[in-house]
Design an enzyme around this catalytic site. Sequence first.
Site, short mmCIF file in Angstrom:
data_model
loop_
_atom_site.label_atom_id
_atom_site.label_comp_id
_atom_site.label_asym_id
_atom_site.label_seq_id
_atom_site.Cartn_x
_atom_site.Cartn_y
_atom_site.Cartn_z
CG ASN A 1 -46.47 -19.11 12.02
OD1 ASN A 1 -46.51 -20.35 11.67
ND2 ASN A 1 -47.52 -18.42 11.47
CE LYS B 1 -44.84 -15.04 11.18
NZ LYS B 1 -44.76 -14.11 12.28
CG ASP C 1 -45.57 -8.21 12.98
OD1 ASP C 1 -46.09 -9.07 13.51
OD2 ASP C 1 -46.03 -7.06 12.32
CG PHE D 1 -47.30 -21.01 7.27
CD1 PHE D 1 -47.59 -19.71 7.88
CD2 PHE D 1 -46.08 -20.85 6.61
CE1 PHE D 1 -47.02 -18.69 8.05
CE2 PHE D 1 -45.08 -19.90 6.70
CZ PHE D 1 -45.53 -18.73 7.45
N GLY D 2 -50.54 -20.69 6.75
CA GLY D 2 -51.25 -19.25 6.68
C GLY D 2 -51.94 -19.08 5.39
CE1 TYR D 3 -53.74 -14.56 6.73
CE2 TYR D 3 -55.48 -14.06 5.10
CZ TYR D 3 -54.83 -14.03 6.32
OH TYR D 3 -55.60 -13.12 7.57
CE LYS E 1 -43.95 -18.87 2.14
NZ LYS E 1 -44.69 -19.30 3.32
NE ARG F 1 -41.27 -15.94 8.00
CZ ARG F 1 -42.39 -15.91 7.26
NH1 ARG F 1 -42.72 -16.71 6.39
NH2 ARG F 1 -43.40 -14.97 7.62
P1 ITT Z 1 -45.51 -14.80 15.59
O1 ITT Z 1 -46.12 -13.55 16.01
O2 ITT Z 1 -45.55 -15.81 16.97
O3 ITT Z 1 -44.41 -14.77 14.90
P2 ITT Z 1 -47.90 -15.01 13.96
O4 ITT Z 1 -48.36 -16.36 13.04
O5 ITT Z 1 -48.88 -14.36 15.08
O6 ITT Z 1 -46.71 -15.65 14.95
P3 ITT Z 1 -47.77 -12.51 12.68
O7 ITT Z 1 -48.31 -11.65 13.86
O8 ITT Z 1 -46.64 -11.78 12.20
O9 ITT Z 1 -47.35 -14.04 13.18
O10 ITT Z 1 -48.80 -12.74 11.86
C1 ITT Z 1 -48.50 -13.20 10.39
C2 ITT Z 1 -49.78 -13.51 9.55
O11 ITT Z 1 -49.44 -13.41 8.30
C3 ITT Z 1 -50.29 -14.68 9.86
O12 ITT Z 1 -51.69 -14.87 9.84
C4 ITT Z 1 -49.60 -15.61 9.07
O13 ITT Z 1 -50.34 -16.89 8.59
C5 ITT Z 1 -49.36 -14.77 7.93
N1 ITT Z 1 -48.32 -15.08 7.08
C6 ITT Z 1 -46.86 -14.67 7.35
N2 ITT Z 1 -46.02 -15.10 6.53
C7 ITT Z 1 -46.73 -15.99 5.64
C8 ITT Z 1 -46.29 -16.70 4.73
O14 ITT Z 1 -45.05 -16.99 4.18
N3 ITT Z 1 -47.54 -17.42 4.01
C9 ITT Z 1 -48.65 -17.46 4.39
N4 ITT Z 1 -49.12 -16.73 5.48
C10 ITT Z 1 -48.05 -15.72 5.93
#
Ligand code: ITT
Length: 197
Positions: A11, A14, A71, A153-155, A176, A182
């Site tokens: 990711n 991350k 994770d 990123f993500g949520y 952040k 994290r």
């Molecule tokens: P890796 O397993 O390769 O590390 P991944 O994105 O699949 O990558 P996870 O299985 O740990 O990682 O899933 C984490 C989920 O939570 C994923 O949907 C992320 O977008 C979300 N997430 C984790 N940390 C976040 C953050 O700081 N801000 C926004 N969303 C986050």
Amino acid sequence: MLRQLCIATKNPGKVAEFKEMLGKLPIELHELSEFGDIPEPEETGKTFSQNARMKAQYYAKATNMPCVADDSGLECEALNGAPGVLTARYSGENATDASNMEKLLSDMKFCIRRNCRFRCVLAVSLPEGKILNEVDGFCEGLLLHDKLGDGGFGYDPIFWSKELHMGFGEATQEEKNSVSHRAKAIRRLVQIWKRRR
Ligand code: ITT
């Protein structure tokens, strides 16, 4: 303290946060992209801890280097902790950040209780599979009704931080990193490393 460490996540969001927070330490940092196309392991664990340990061991073996894996996910009080360990795949097999956020906003549409928290478990493994460290961190917030900002990123765009009093989507990386799940886990890891030096 370790001399070399691979940031074992696919990711990019991350990776950026790890680099920002570990960059000043006397550790040679590496990324998975330097090791060719390592297939992603299946995340079958029932807890963040199980998945973090499994990913750290898997990537440490594949890269032959100490690895830190993460994770993480979002836990909503009104959904009894969901999406939790399923956060990355909340909207199904080919989930994207956009489809995941859309599903969560829709599931929480008529919900007044919007308390939620991001949680992160980090595990560090040696190539032979020995787990050196496991730490966790979380940050409390509220699930927004709509996207706010497009940072992070993500949520992040639908998470409002109770500590920052702003959405993660509006926050700078520095802001952040001052409160995130994290960042807290990484700070714990660094504290442990410094104590054992
Ligand atoms: P890796 O397993 O390769 O590390 P991944 O994105 O699949 O990558 P996870 O299985 O740990 O990682 O899933 C984490 C989920 O939570 C994923 O949907 C992320 O977008 C979300 N997430 C984790 N940390 C976040 C953050 O700081 N801000 C926004 N969303 C986050």
